[in-house]
Enzyme design. Structure first.
Site, PDB file in Angstrom:
ATOM      1  N   ASP A  12     -46.456  39.179 -41.167  1.00  0.00           N
ATOM      2  CA  ASP A  12     -46.707  39.625 -42.534  1.00  0.00           C
ATOM      3  C   ASP A  12     -48.191  39.480 -42.844  1.00  0.00           C
ATOM      4  OD1 ASP A  12     -47.136  36.960 -43.166  1.00  0.00           O
ATOM      5  OD2 ASP A  12     -45.482  36.804 -44.606  1.00  0.00           O
TER       6      ASP A  12
ATOM      7  N   CYS B   6     -45.210  34.535 -39.757  1.00  0.00           N
ATOM      8  CA  CYS B   6     -45.486  34.694 -41.185  1.00  0.00           C
ATOM      9  C   CYS B   6     -46.201  33.416 -41.624  1.00  0.00           C
ATOM     10  CB  CYS B   6     -44.214  34.999 -41.988  1.00  0.00           C
ATOM     11  SG  CYS B   6     -42.958  33.707 -42.021  1.00  0.00           S
TER      12      CYS B   6
ATOM     13  N   THR C  86     -45.023  30.475 -42.689  1.00  0.00           N
ATOM     14  CA  THR C  86     -44.374  29.309 -42.090  1.00  0.00           C
ATOM     15  C   THR C  86     -43.599  29.633 -40.824  1.00  0.00           C
ATOM     16  OG1 THR C  86     -42.400  29.719 -43.403  1.00  0.00           O
ATOM     17  CG2 THR C  86     -44.060  28.203 -44.341  1.00  0.00           C
TER      18      THR C  86
ATOM     19  N   HIS D 219     -32.600  25.661 -23.449  1.00  0.00           N
ATOM     20  CA  HIS D 219     -31.264  25.257 -23.915  1.00  0.00           C
ATOM     21  C   HIS D 219     -30.599  26.294 -24.823  1.00  0.00           C
ATOM     22  CE1 HIS D 219     -31.844  20.619 -23.254  1.00  0.00           C
ATOM     23  NE2 HIS D 219     -32.135  21.335 -22.184  1.00  0.00           N
TER      24      HIS D 219
ATOM     25  N   HIS E 185     -25.137  24.720 -21.413  1.00  0.00           N
ATOM     26  CA  HIS E 185     -25.718  25.353 -22.605  1.00  0.00           C
ATOM     27  C   HIS E 185     -25.066  26.698 -22.908  1.00  0.00           C
ATOM     28  CE1 HIS E 185     -28.612  22.178 -22.551  1.00  0.00           C
ATOM     29  NE2 HIS E 185     -28.964  22.486 -21.307  1.00  0.00           N
TER      30      HIS E 185
END
Ligand code: RB5
Length: 153
Positions: free
Chosen positions: A8, A65, A67, A98, A133
């Site tokens: 963004d 972005c 965060t 994993h 996994h």
């Protein structure tokens, strides 16, 4: 290897740093993010990269972005996407080993250029381990596909 990248308005500079870094590694990059610092809604880039990854048109995705949270949430709404937001390379590597993460996300307001490169490299260079996994990744797919989880009933 071909990766899609999206961002963004908060992450134009860091996106360009990461595109250059990936290209220096010989990785083909499909940039579907914004190149403007005008306000840009992160779900658009998250959705675009998510669709490219889920369809198999690219081998994985990178999302940035402010965060890394909103853009990864958007991508994770696309069936088949496992996008993980990371702030350091250990989690980035484990997200592949994993969780078979097919998209890595981080925040331009959280990590600097060098940490971002380490995060991306750790995720790219890690290999999904399968084995125990796989059962858990299959559970994620069951929740996605059915809206429920038989093991939890
Ligand atoms: C934009 O202000 C900011 O909300 C966005 O970049 C991101 O951090 C959202 O999760």
């Amino acid at each position: 290897m071909k990766l899609a990248i999206g961002n963004d308005h908060t992450a134009v500079e860091l996106k360009n740093v990461i595109v250059s870094h990936l290209e220096e590694r010989g990785i083909e990059v499909l940039d579907v993010g914004t190149n403007s610092t005008q306000s840009f809604d992160y779900p658009i880039s998250g959705y675009r990269v998510g669709k490219l990854v889920a369809s198999g048109d690219v081998d994985g995705g990178v999302l940035i972005c402010g965060t890394g949270v909103g853009i990864s949430l958007a991508a994770n709404k696309v069936p088949g996407v496992r996008a993980c937001v990371c702030s350091e390379p250990y989690t980035a590597a484990l997200s592949k080993r994993h969780n078979d993460a097919n998209i890595i996300a981080f925040g331009a307001r959280v990590v600097g250029d060098e940490m971002a490169k380490l995060i991306v490299d750790s995720w790219i260079d890690a290999t999904y381990e399968g084995g125990r996994h796989q059962r858990r990744v299959d559970m994620l797919t069951e929740i996605q596909d059915t809206g429920s989880l038989s093991a939890a009933e």
